[in-house]
Every structure is written in structure tokens, then in C-alpha cells.
Design an enzyme around this catalytic site. Sequence first.
Site, PDB file in Angstrom:
ATOM      1  N   LYS A  39     -20.008  28.574  14.436  1.00  0.00           N
ATOM      2  CA  LYS A  39     -18.613  28.224  14.121  1.00  0.00           C
ATOM      3  C   LYS A  39     -17.674  29.429  14.167  1.00  0.00           C
ATOM      4  O   LYS A  39     -16.526  29.285  14.539  1.00  0.00           O
ATOM      5  CB  LYS A  39     -18.524  27.511  12.778  1.00  0.00           C
ATOM      6  CG  LYS A  39     -18.795  28.390  11.595  1.00  0.00           C
ATOM      7  CD  LYS A  39     -18.745  27.610  10.286  1.00  0.00           C
ATOM      8  CE  LYS A  39     -18.921  28.567   9.130  1.00  0.00           C
ATOM      9  NZ  LYS A  39     -19.559  27.956   7.980  1.00  0.00           N
ATOM     10  N   ARG A 134     -19.111  23.854  -3.488  1.00  0.00           N
ATOM     11  CA  ARG A 134     -18.457  23.325  -2.311  1.00  0.00           C
ATOM     12  C   ARG A 134     -19.121  21.975  -2.084  1.00  0.00           C
ATOM     13  O   ARG A 134     -18.995  21.098  -2.923  1.00  0.00           O
ATOM     14  CB  ARG A 134     -18.571  24.292  -1.116  1.00  0.00           C
ATOM     15  CG  ARG A 134     -17.483  24.014  -0.067  1.00  0.00           C
ATOM     16  CD  ARG A 134     -17.529  24.940   1.141  1.00  0.00           C
ATOM     17  NE  ARG A 134     -18.755  24.776   1.927  1.00  0.00           N
ATOM     18  CZ  ARG A 134     -19.015  25.452   3.037  1.00  0.00           C
ATOM     19  NH1 ARG A 134     -18.146  26.351   3.494  1.00  0.00           N
ATOM     20  NH2 ARG A 134     -20.137  25.262   3.709  1.00  0.00           N
TER      21      ARG A 134
END
Length: 361
Positions: A39, A134
Site C-alpha cells: 500500500k 483500530r
Amino acid sequence: MNELGSPRLEINLAKIGHNVEKLINIYSKKGIEITGVTKAVCGDPTIAKVLVNKGIQMLADSKIVNIKSMREANVLAKFVLLRTPALSEIDLVVKYATISLNTELSVIKKLSATANRSNSIHKIILMIEMGDLREGIMPVDLDDVIQEVLKLTGVEIVGIGANFACFGGVKPSIANMEELSALASTIEEKFSLPLSYVTGGNSANYNWAVAVKDTGKVNNLRIGESIYLGCETLSRMAIPGLFTDAFTFVAEVIESKIKPSKPYGEIGQDAFGNNPKFEDRGLMRRVILGVGSQDVLVSGLTPKLDIEVLGSSSDHTLLDAKNVDLKIGDEVAFTMTYGALLAAVTSPYVFKKYIDYESIS
Ligand SMILES: *Cc1c(COP(=O)(O)O)cnc(C)c1O
């Protein structure tokens, strides 16, 4: 002058390849397989192919479009979607990802329905919340979720995982890794469900992995930053034997003048709504680079020369050139942080130049 122009990101593929080999070596000694995370480089197929050439079999990205572009560029790997799929992208996820990380039953149900329509099996790794806050299923809810997923066709649970040091800065530790291992054992026994992947974290797990004697059932880590920038990510220490300068940011001087160091006139807000304060250091050689916050995270750039970055607006970066005689058209090179890399790779204004391609292909 470079034929590619500036600003430019120079990507040394041989150094990235070297980092991959070293990391595979370090982690395989501990029984841990590395999933290469793409990413930070927007799924760049040229870089992805270096990872695969050096022995990585599984690539992970948080954006399905990046996975699609790697597949279309013939990158030969298994692809993992690194984030729980959005309901609106399920078709693409089933089509392009072999595995996705999941935390929501409604999403898994839609994955199941979509996979059934195409007569395929979509594999899932359930992410468990272990404190970083998260993504993740709360451990108390895990049994219920597994029970529900086991009723579905078209999806197969192939592992569990957890993420650390991303939002809350929570460190992977002996205690939380043992907890993840224990959860894996419990699930395998209780549901007669063998887990191929127990994926314990990311580049922040380096210190845990090298120090711990027994990694338990943790057999996978998802590694991005260590590959690209050669460091672990709890304190950004360089990993011995790895290159920290595989990426270089290059920008060009567009103005160079002796000027005061302290702005003069009535002071209001700057370009970003801050109220800037500058000390008076007398006259200095102020150099402007033709690059700004729209192209790169300027605070994440460290000049290779002995000069200082004063700040930036959207398209200008100001330097105190100190004793360096920078002229119009000169290029200035910087090493970069993860944030700077992420922004530069994403910017359509930054050219990419691959270096040392021959040595890896
Ligand atoms: C980004 C990400 C990683 C990789 O993190 P690095 O610090 O680059 O190694 C791993 N897992 C998940 C879930 C991520 O979002």
C-alpha cells in the site's frame, strides 16, 4: 538535468530486493512467513515484482484497485485485501483478492453471497481487537462470529490476525502475542478449524520477533515499511544489514536569494491557517524548491546536504541553504519517512524513476 524532470522519486529496486531477502532470512528463522504489503507504494507492479522475485508469495494492499492493477500487470502472487472490505466493493474483492481481512458479519455475509454467485470460495482472515483500537472483533464476540461464519458457504476462515502500533501506538509484546496464539489454539480445538495463518502484526513486530524464543502459533507478519525503508516502526530504528535509502526524493531549485530570515509586515495566517512564528537569524540564503505539500509530506524529508527545510506551502518548499551554493536548476535530494513516501507515491505530480532494474530481473 534529468530526462524525467522533477520533482522525482528515485526507487532503487536492487536495495528493495536486498531488504526483502534479508527480512525473509530473519523472519524465516523464527518460523514466520512475510506477507509483502504494497500500500505504501500504491501497489506499484514494478516494485511488487521485485518482492515476488525475491521470494514473497503473498502480497497485501488496503486498496482493491491496487490489487487489480497488480493482477493485470501479471504479478504472480496470492493477494490479500488488508482492510475489511466496504460493502460497495464486494464484487471487486471476490474477483481480485484471494483473501480479505474481516471484522464485520454483514460484510462476510455479502462476500458469501457474491462468491456463491460466481461458484468460488473467498478466504477470510478474522482480525481481532487487541488494544490498538483500530480494526478488530472484540475477543468476547469472537466465538459468536465464527459460529455464524461457519454456517455460510462461499467463504472460508483461513486465519486470524491482529494489528498493532497503527492507531493507538500499542506495542506487540510477548503477552499480547501469546494471547493471540492462545486464541488460535482455542479456535482450532473448539471448532475443529485449522488456521493456516496466524498473522501477528506488521513492521512494529520486529523487536518482538528477534527477541522471543518461541513465536507460538504466530506464523505470519504483514510487512511494508521494513521492506521499503529498512526500519522497524516502534522507534524507527534501522534494521541491521538493511538499506534505509531505497527511496530518494529529488526536487529542483527555482529561486535562490539572500533574504531576511524573519517575515516583515503585519502577520496574519499562513497558507494552512496557522499563525507562523520565525526567529530573526539575520540574512540567509533562502532557496525555493518547486515542490510543496501537494506533492509530498515536506516535514518527512531530510536533506542529504547540510541545509535546513524551513517549511512549505502547497507548491513551494523553503530552504535555508546555509553554506551550500545552490543555483537555479540544481537538484536537491532527500531521504524520506513513511509519510513522505506515501504522499510522493500518491501524487500525480511526482515522476518515478526506477534504478538498478537490471540487477534484479
Ligand atoms: C499497513 C498495514 C500493515 C503494514 O504495516 P507496515 O508498518 O508498513 O509494515 C500491516 N497490516 C495492516 C492491517 C496494515 O493496515
